[in-house]
Motif scaffolding. Structure first.
Motif, short mmCIF file in Angstrom:
data_model
loop_
_atom_site.label_atom_id
_atom_site.label_comp_id
_atom_site.label_asym_id
_atom_site.label_seq_id
_atom_site.Cartn_x
_atom_site.Cartn_y
_atom_site.Cartn_z
N UNK A 60 1.69 6.60 -6.74
CA UNK A 60 0.66 7.56 -7.14
C UNK A 60 1.15 9.00 -6.96
N UNK A 61 1.83 9.25 -5.80
CA UNK A 61 2.38 10.60 -5.58
C UNK A 61 3.43 10.95 -6.64
N UNK B 137 0.83 -1.21 0.00
CA UNK B 137 0.00 0.00 0.00
C UNK B 137 0.87 1.26 0.00
N UNK B 138 1.95 1.24 0.79
CA UNK B 138 2.85 2.39 0.83
C UNK B 138 3.51 2.61 -0.53
N UNK B 139 3.93 1.51 -1.16
CA UNK B 139 4.53 1.62 -2.50
C UNK B 139 3.53 2.17 -3.51
N UNK C 219 3.28 14.23 -13.53
CA UNK C 219 2.28 14.86 -14.40
C UNK C 219 2.25 16.37 -14.23
N UNK C 220 2.32 16.82 -12.95
CA UNK C 220 2.32 18.27 -12.68
C UNK C 220 3.56 18.93 -13.28
N UNK C 221 4.73 18.26 -13.10
CA UNK C 221 5.97 18.82 -13.65
C UNK C 221 5.90 18.91 -15.17
N UNK C 222 5.36 17.87 -15.80
CA UNK C 222 5.24 17.89 -17.26
C UNK C 222 4.28 18.98 -17.73
N UNK C 223 3.20 19.19 -16.94
CA UNK C 223 2.27 20.26 -17.29
C UNK C 223 2.95 21.64 -17.19
N UNK C 224 3.73 21.82 -16.10
CA UNK C 224 4.46 23.09 -15.95
C UNK C 224 5.47 23.29 -17.08
N UNK C 225 6.16 22.22 -17.43
CA UNK C 225 7.14 22.31 -18.53
C UNK C 225 6.43 22.66 -19.84
N UNK C 226 5.27 22.04 -20.06
CA UNK C 226 4.51 22.31 -21.29
C UNK C 226 4.06 23.77 -21.33
N UNK C 227 3.58 24.27 -20.18
CA UNK C 227 3.15 25.68 -20.12
C UNK C 227 4.34 26.61 -20.35
N UNK C 228 5.50 26.29 -19.74
CA UNK C 228 6.69 27.10 -19.94
C UNK C 228 7.16 27.08 -21.39
#
Length: 197
Positions: free
Chosen positions: A45-46, A38-40, A52-61
Motif C-alpha cells: 500500500x505504501x 499484513x506487513x507485505x 501514485x504520488x510520484x506519477x502525479x508529480x511527474x504529470x504536474x512537471x
C-alpha cells in the motif's frame, strides 16, 4: 497389568503434550505468516501510494514544462512575425534599389558605349585634305579690357561709389554692392575665346 496402565497413561500424556506443542507451533507459524502478510500488504500500500504520488508529480512537471514550451513557442512566433514585418519592407526596398541600380548601370553602360562609338570614334581616312578651321581671335579692344584697371581708377571708383551710397542710404552694405557692381561691369565686357569648325 499395572505396568501396562502406567505405560498407557504415559503414552497418552506424551500424545497430549505432542498435540499441545503441535497446536502451539501451528498457532505461532500462523501468527508469523499473518504478520508477514499484513506487513507485505502495508508495504504494498505504501509503495502504491508513493508510486501514485510520484506519477502525479511527474504529470504536474510535464504539464508545467509543456506550458513553458508553449509560451516560449508563442513568444518566438510573435517575435518572428514582428521581425518579418520589419524585414519585408526593407527587402522590397532593397530589391527595388537593386533593380534601379542595375538599370542605372545598364543605362551608364549604354551611354558609355554610345559615347565611345559616336563621339570618340577615331577619324577614318577620307583621302581628302582636311579643311582649315576658323578661329575667332579676340580683338585688341577686348584684350585691353582684360587688363586690370589702374589702382587710381579703382580707388576713384571706390570713393565715388561710397559717396553715392552715403547720399542714397547710410547703410554700409550698399558700398560693397556698388563696388562689386562696378567690378562686375568691368569683367562682363570680356569676349570669350571661341573656335569654329
Amino acid at each position: 497389568m499395572a505396568d501396562i496402565k502406567i505405560g498407557s497413561l504415559l503414552w497418552k500424556n506424551a500424545q497430549d503434550s505432542l498435540l499441545s506443542l503441535t497446536k502451539g507451533n501451528v498457532a505461532s507459524v500462523e501468527s508469523i505468516v499473518r504478520n508477514g502478510m499484513e506487513s507485505n500488504q502495508q508495504r504494498r500500500a505504501n509503495l502504491s501510494s508513493a508510486t501514485t504520488t510520484a506519477l502525479e508529480h511527474v504529470d504536474v512537471g510535464n504539464k508545467s514544462i509543456q506550458s513553458s514550451l508553449d509560451s516560449s513557442l508563442k513568444l518566438d512566433h510573435d517575435a518572428c512575425a514582428s521581425m518579418c514585418s520589419f524585414i519585408a519592407p526593407s527587402q522590397r526596398d532593397l530589391w527595388n534599389m537593386r533593380n534601379g541600380h542595375y538599370q542605372k548601370i545598364v543605362e551608364i553602360t549604354d551611354n558609355a558605349a554610345r559615347c565611345l562609338e559616336q563621339e570618340h570614334t577615331m577619324d577614318e581616312p577620307s583621302f581628302s585634305t582636311p579643311r582649315r578651321r576658323a578661329i575667332n581671335f579676340p580683338s585688341g579692344a577686348s584684350i585691353e579690357e582684360l587688363k586690370t584697371p589702374a589702382f587710381e581708377e579703382l580707388l576713384k571708383g571706390f570713393w565715388e561709389s561710397k559717396s553715392a551710397c552715403k547720399q542714397a542710404n547710410s547703410d554700409i552694405k550698399h558700398l560693397y554692392t556698388a563696388y562689386e557692381y562696378h567690378l562686375q561691369g568691368l569683367r562682363d565686357s570680356r569676349v570669350p575665346l571661341t573656335t569654329q569648325y
